[in-house]
Design a protein around this motif. Sequence first.
Motif, PDB file in Angstrom:
ATOM      1  N   UNK A 186     -18.430   0.141  -4.337  1.00  0.00           N
ATOM      2  CA  UNK A 186     -19.523   0.838  -5.009  1.00  0.00           C
ATOM      3  C   UNK A 186     -20.605   1.313  -4.037  1.00  0.00           C
ATOM      4  N   UNK A 187     -20.762   0.624  -2.922  1.00  0.00           N
ATOM      5  CA  UNK A 187     -21.786   1.007  -1.947  1.00  0.00           C
ATOM      6  C   UNK A 187     -21.332   2.122  -1.008  1.00  0.00           C
ATOM      7  N   UNK A 188     -20.045   2.456  -1.020  1.00  0.00           N
ATOM      8  CA  UNK A 188     -19.468   3.450  -0.103  1.00  0.00           C
ATOM      9  C   UNK A 188     -19.693   3.050   1.349  1.00  0.00           C
ATOM     10  N   UNK A 189     -19.595   1.771   1.641  1.00  0.00           N
ATOM     11  CA  UNK A 189     -19.743   1.266   3.010  1.00  0.00           C
ATOM     12  C   UNK A 189     -18.667   0.208   3.264  1.00  0.00           C
ATOM     13  N   UNK A 190     -17.485   0.672   3.604  1.00  0.00           N
ATOM     14  CA  UNK A 190     -16.382  -0.250   3.859  1.00  0.00           C
ATOM     15  C   UNK A 190     -15.412   0.399   4.834  1.00  0.00           C
ATOM     16  N   UNK A 191     -14.499  -0.420   5.321  1.00  0.00           N
ATOM     17  CA  UNK A 191     -13.474   0.114   6.221  1.00  0.00           C
ATOM     18  C   UNK A 191     -12.116  -0.461   5.852  1.00  0.00           C
ATOM     19  N   UNK A 192     -11.121   0.359   6.067  1.00  0.00           N
ATOM     20  CA  UNK A 192      -9.725  -0.031   5.852  1.00  0.00           C
ATOM     21  C   UNK A 192      -9.096  -0.180   7.226  1.00  0.00           C
ATOM     22  N   UNK A 193      -8.519  -1.343   7.494  1.00  0.00           N
ATOM     23  CA  UNK A 193      -7.820  -1.569   8.763  1.00  0.00           C
ATOM     24  C   UNK A 193      -6.331  -1.740   8.459  1.00  0.00           C
ATOM     25  N   UNK A 194      -5.494  -0.827   8.937  1.00  0.00           N
ATOM     26  CA  UNK A 194      -4.057  -0.901   8.625  1.00  0.00           C
ATOM     27  C   UNK A 194      -3.339  -1.952   9.472  1.00  0.00           C
ATOM     28  N   UNK A 195      -2.327  -2.541   8.872  1.00  0.00           N
ATOM     29  CA  UNK A 195      -1.479  -3.502   9.582  1.00  0.00           C
ATOM     30  C   UNK A 195      -0.047  -3.013   9.703  1.00  0.00           C
ATOM     31  N   UNK A 196       0.382  -2.148   8.776  1.00  0.00           N
ATOM     32  CA  UNK A 196       1.726  -1.573   8.847  1.00  0.00           C
ATOM     33  C   UNK A 196       1.644  -0.090   8.526  1.00  0.00           C
ATOM     34  N   UNK A 197       2.659   0.648   8.985  1.00  0.00           N
ATOM     35  CA  UNK A 197       2.805   2.071   8.694  1.00  0.00           C
ATOM     36  C   UNK A 197       4.262   2.320   8.338  1.00  0.00           C
ATOM     37  N   UNK A 198       4.483   3.211   7.343  1.00  0.00           N
ATOM     38  CA  UNK A 198       5.846   3.541   6.943  1.00  0.00           C
ATOM     39  C   UNK A 198       5.854   4.947   6.363  1.00  0.00           C
ATOM     40  N   UNK A 199       6.792   5.771   6.839  1.00  0.00           N
ATOM     41  CA  UNK A 199       6.953   7.094   6.261  1.00  0.00           C
ATOM     42  C   UNK A 199       7.775   6.943   4.986  1.00  0.00           C
ATOM     43  N   UNK A 200       7.306   7.570   3.924  1.00  0.00           N
ATOM     44  CA  UNK A 200       8.018   7.496   2.642  1.00  0.00           C
ATOM     45  C   UNK A 200       9.063   8.598   2.585  1.00  0.00           C
ATOM     46  N   UNK A 201      10.163   8.462   1.912  1.00  0.00           N
ATOM     47  CA  UNK A 201      10.477   7.393   0.985  1.00  0.00           C
ATOM     48  C   UNK A 201      11.146   6.171   1.610  1.00  0.00           C
ATOM     49  N   UNK A 202      11.758   6.303   2.768  1.00  0.00           N
ATOM     50  CA  UNK A 202      12.507   5.147   3.274  1.00  0.00           C
ATOM     51  C   UNK A 202      12.450   5.035   4.787  1.00  0.00           C
ATOM     52  N   UNK A 203      11.285   5.295   5.350  1.00  0.00           N
ATOM     53  CA  UNK A 203      11.154   5.187   6.800  1.00  0.00           C
ATOM     54  C   UNK A 203      11.064   3.746   7.258  1.00  0.00           C
ATOM     55  N   UNK A 204      11.114   3.575   8.548  1.00  0.00           N
ATOM     56  CA  UNK A 204      11.016   2.238   9.139  1.00  0.00           C
ATOM     57  C   UNK A 204       9.569   1.765   9.059  1.00  0.00           C
ATOM     58  N   UNK A 205       9.373   0.530   8.620  1.00  0.00           N
ATOM     59  CA  UNK A 205       8.031  -0.034   8.589  1.00  0.00           C
ATOM     60  C   UNK A 205       7.714  -0.598   9.967  1.00  0.00           C
ATOM     61  N   UNK A 206       6.590  -0.168  10.492  1.00  0.00           N
ATOM     62  CA  UNK A 206       6.168  -0.623  11.822  1.00  0.00           C
ATOM     63  C   UNK A 206       4.840  -1.355  11.700  1.00  0.00           C
ATOM     64  N   UNK A 207       4.682  -2.366  12.519  1.00  0.00           N
ATOM     65  CA  UNK A 207       3.423  -3.106  12.563  1.00  0.00           C
ATOM     66  C   UNK A 207       2.434  -2.368  13.456  1.00  0.00           C
ATOM     67  N   UNK A 208       1.180  -2.410  13.054  1.00  0.00           N
ATOM     68  CA  UNK A 208       0.107  -1.811  13.845  1.00  0.00           C
ATOM     69  C   UNK A 208      -0.791  -2.934  14.350  1.00  0.00           C
ATOM     70  N   UNK A 209      -0.930  -3.031  15.655  1.00  0.00           N
ATOM     71  CA  UNK A 209      -1.744  -4.097  16.237  1.00  0.00           C
ATOM     72  C   UNK A 209      -2.986  -3.560  16.940  1.00  0.00           C
TER      73      UNK A 209
END
Length: 186
Positions: free
Chosen positions: A64-87
């Motif tokens: 609600x405050x519009x003050x946040x961040x999203x930190x990704x841990x995995x990435x995957x191309x849809x529909x069936x790509x390889x899931x990769x970890x992001x470090x």
Amino acid sequence: MRRFYIITAAIITIAAMAIGASIVAQNDDKATKKAQHTAAQNQRQQHRAERMAAYERYVDSLVLSHNYRFTPQTIQQLPAGIMRNLANPAYEIVVRSEDVDICIPYIKGYTPPYYTVVFNYVVPYVSGYTAEQTSDGWNVTFSSTLFSTTNYTFHLEIYSRYGGAMLTISSPFYNSVQYTGNVMGI
């Protein structure tokens, strides 16, 4: 001999009473310990429920405050790509009331072999920003061209009840890319 039987009977009676009292005391101790354990268990469950409710309120206030961040841990191309970890700790999307700061990898390409690029932009304006509350948390959606001719739609599902989030970036020309990660304060 009669005295012997009377003394023996008295000793047996006293011993039986002592054993009975000991058993009653042990049962009382067990009942007391069980009651204490149950009370402690109920207190722990109540404390956990309070912490979970406080976390939900915290995530709600961030969105609600519009003050946040999203930190990704995995990435995957849809529909069936390889899931990769992001470090890499530099990858994040920071949503503020005045802008959106995007530094996140993205998988591009019309046909294989696909290639990875890094979106590294500070976008002063996004279109169609909506934050809709759901039973599990929030659905946040916005769009941006990221200073190109392609329009990218960001759909962020925030699970305030469970913790964590899922981001899907879609465009009309490329396959969607999905990320899992966390939402936290700035």
